[in-house]
Structures are given as structure tokens and as C-alpha cells.
Motif scaffolding. Sequence first.
Motif, short mmCIF file in Angstrom:
data_model
loop_
_atom_site.label_atom_id
_atom_site.label_comp_id
_atom_site.label_asym_id
_atom_site.label_seq_id
_atom_site.Cartn_x
_atom_site.Cartn_y
_atom_site.Cartn_z
N LEU A 224 25.30 40.14 -17.65
CA LEU A 224 26.67 39.66 -17.62
C LEU A 224 27.25 39.75 -19.02
CD1 LEU A 224 26.29 36.44 -15.41
CD2 LEU A 224 27.27 38.63 -14.71
N ASP A 225 28.56 39.95 -19.07
CA ASP A 225 29.24 40.07 -20.36
C ASP A 225 30.47 39.16 -20.35
OD1 ASP A 225 29.51 41.83 -22.95
OD2 ASP A 225 31.51 41.71 -22.09
N PHE A 226 30.55 38.28 -21.34
CA PHE A 226 31.70 37.38 -21.49
C PHE A 226 32.33 37.66 -22.85
CE2 PHE A 226 28.40 35.31 -19.02
CZ PHE A 226 29.08 34.91 -17.87
N LYS A 227 33.64 37.89 -22.86
CA LYS A 227 34.29 38.16 -24.15
C LYS A 227 35.76 37.77 -24.12
CE LYS A 227 35.06 43.03 -22.97
NZ LYS A 227 34.63 44.42 -23.27
N VAL A 228 36.29 37.63 -25.31
CA VAL A 228 37.72 37.37 -25.52
C VAL A 228 38.27 38.51 -26.38
CG1 VAL A 228 39.45 35.82 -26.47
CG2 VAL A 228 37.40 34.88 -25.37
N LEU A 229 39.31 39.15 -25.89
CA LEU A 229 40.01 40.19 -26.66
C LEU A 229 41.28 39.58 -27.24
CD1 LEU A 229 39.71 43.17 -24.14
CD2 LEU A 229 38.16 42.57 -26.01
N LEU A 230 41.41 39.65 -28.55
CA LEU A 230 42.58 39.08 -29.23
C LEU A 230 43.45 40.24 -29.71
CD1 LEU A 230 40.57 36.44 -31.29
CD2 LEU A 230 41.83 36.06 -29.16
N ASP A 231 44.43 40.59 -28.89
CA ASP A 231 45.26 41.77 -29.15
C ASP A 231 46.57 41.40 -29.83
OD1 ASP A 231 43.30 43.16 -27.87
OD2 ASP A 231 44.49 43.74 -26.13
N TYR A 232 46.89 42.14 -30.87
CA TYR A 232 48.21 42.08 -31.47
C TYR A 232 48.84 43.45 -31.24
CZ TYR A 232 51.97 41.42 -34.87
OH TYR A 232 53.21 41.30 -35.47
N CYS A 233 49.85 43.49 -30.35
CA CYS A 233 50.42 44.76 -29.89
C CYS A 233 51.75 45.04 -30.57
CB CYS A 233 50.61 44.74 -28.37
SG CYS A 233 49.09 44.39 -27.44
N ILE A 234 51.96 46.29 -30.94
CA ILE A 234 53.22 46.74 -31.55
C ILE A 234 53.73 47.94 -30.76
CG2 ILE A 234 54.34 47.52 -33.67
CD1 ILE A 234 50.84 46.29 -34.03
N ASP A 235 54.99 47.87 -30.32
CA ASP A 235 55.55 48.95 -29.52
C ASP A 235 56.96 49.28 -30.00
OD1 ASP A 235 55.93 50.83 -27.44
OD2 ASP A 235 56.88 49.29 -26.19
N ASN A 236 57.21 50.55 -30.28
CA ASN A 236 58.56 50.99 -30.61
C ASN A 236 59.28 51.26 -29.29
OD1 ASN A 236 60.83 51.87 -31.97
ND2 ASN A 236 60.04 53.94 -32.27
N ALA A 237 59.96 50.24 -28.79
CA ALA A 237 60.60 50.31 -27.47
C ALA A 237 61.97 50.98 -27.58
CB ALA A 237 60.75 48.91 -26.88
N ILE A 238 62.09 52.15 -26.92
CA ILE A 238 63.32 52.93 -26.94
C ILE A 238 63.97 52.90 -25.56
CG2 ILE A 238 64.30 55.23 -27.28
CD1 ILE A 238 62.02 55.83 -29.17
N ASP A 239 65.26 52.64 -25.52
CA ASP A 239 66.00 52.62 -24.25
C ASP A 239 67.16 53.60 -24.36
OD1 ASP A 239 67.02 52.05 -21.77
OD2 ASP A 239 67.88 50.11 -22.33
#
Length: 268
Positions: A224-239
Motif C-alpha cells: 500500500l502507498d499513502f502520500k500527500v502531493l503539495l502542488d503549486y500550479c501556475i497557468d498562463n490562462a488565455i481567453d
Amino acid sequence: MKKMLLILAATSVCVAAAAQHTNIPRTDLSPEVGGRISVELDKKLARGWHLYLSEQVRFDDNFTDFQRFHTTVGMSYKFAKHLKGAVEYSFINNYKSSSKTFNNNHRLSLSLTEPFSFGSWDLSIKETFRVTHKSYTHNLYQSPNNPMNAKLKVLLKYKGLRAFVPYAGMEGRMLLNGASCSATYNSVAGTWSDYSFTGYKDVYLNRIRGIVGAEWKLDHNNSLDFKVLLDYCIDNAIDTNAEGTKLKSMVVERQFFPQLCVGYKFSF
């Protein structure tokens, strides 16, 4: 020493690429918590060769929204004591809750892992290149049909507790071909003018991930595998409009997105 120089060089490139967005408005989205549940089968075919199949279910929006199914089949080969390669294909069903439909993606990933052991400690450095094909209709002036990413992950494990193996690590992910454009921003009116699409030239670090977890080896075949992913996401959002003639908005969106993950693995 050469590997550390490569990591430092990659970090410098990431910082330089991120600087390209300094003139674009930025916004911090509210943090969300997500989750992943996965099952994996790993078959040893011969010395050094492994075939694996995994199924993963993901949730986001504080566990209130189903995000996607993620099916992966791959093969790895250990070339030498300190070098392992892998190739894998993933079929990704992204769920769009607004229309209650699935958007399918096909992904090919190539990776090289360099493992090192120091007594009870295991250190691995993994480099991954992947390309994802979007098999659904979308605005090509906002994102490419085949986004490419490069990832670098460093993971440290402690194996002195027998069946219980804690670990921690860091990972950086870079988008290699984001949609790019030329435009003038009026900070007073909050509007854009003189817009023109310039291709898929935008290169920037779009995620920094911290990893904390532990493996629990139940027996020779099951874990079994237990983990926490701590993501800091950056997105250049174009519309833009569908014709790519008008830029409605462009903003760098940043968000903290931790994920709680549980996985089961059967090896045979």
C-alpha cells in the motif's frame, strides 16, 4: 557532480522562463484539496524487464467533483545499476462537470531514473518527457493540440524500518509549447489591444510539487502507498474568440492544490 549541474541548469531555465510572464496580470485562486485512488499490477517479465498496468481515479474541488479516470500501461527496463528507463501510454478521461461529458486525452511518456543507495537511504532522480494529444475540439489559440512537458523529480526513501518505507521529494514540471501571443495591456481599463497569435513558443514552469508519503509492504506481493502531493500550479490562462482575432483576457493563475493519495500495488 554532472547530475547536480544539470539540475541547477534546469532550475535556472525554469526561473528565466517564469520571468517572461512578469508583465501579465496575476491572480491567486482559492486553494483546493483533491484526491487520488489507484490500483497497479506489476509483472516481472525477465531480468530487468517489468510490465505494469494501473488504473487511477482522481477528485478535485475539495472532493466534491470527480475529475478523471487515468489508465496507464507501461514497460520499464533496468539498463544498469544506476539507470532505468520506461515508456508508457495513458488514456485519460477528463470529466467536464458543466456539460456532463468526457474529454479524452492520449499521453505518451518517456522517462529515465537514476537510483542510488547510501546504507538505509535510497535516492532517485527521474527525468520525464511526455506529450499529450487532445482528441476533442478546443480553442487552438488558447492551448496546443499536443502539449509537451518535461519533469524532474528527486525522491529520498528511508528503508531502515523494514516493511514501512517513508519518503519525501520534490518535482518540477515545465510546459514546453504553450500558446503565445503579442498584445498590449491597459492596466487602468483592464483590457488588451494589438493582439496577434505568435504560435506555441511559451515555455514556463507550470507546477512545483512537494511529496511526502510512505509505502507499507504487506508481504512479498502486496503493498500500500499513502502520500500527500503539495502542488503549486501556475497557468498562463488565455481567453480568445474562436477565430483567434481578439484577446478577451490573459492572466497568470496560481493555486495551491494539495492531494491525498492512496494506492494498492500487486507485484508478481
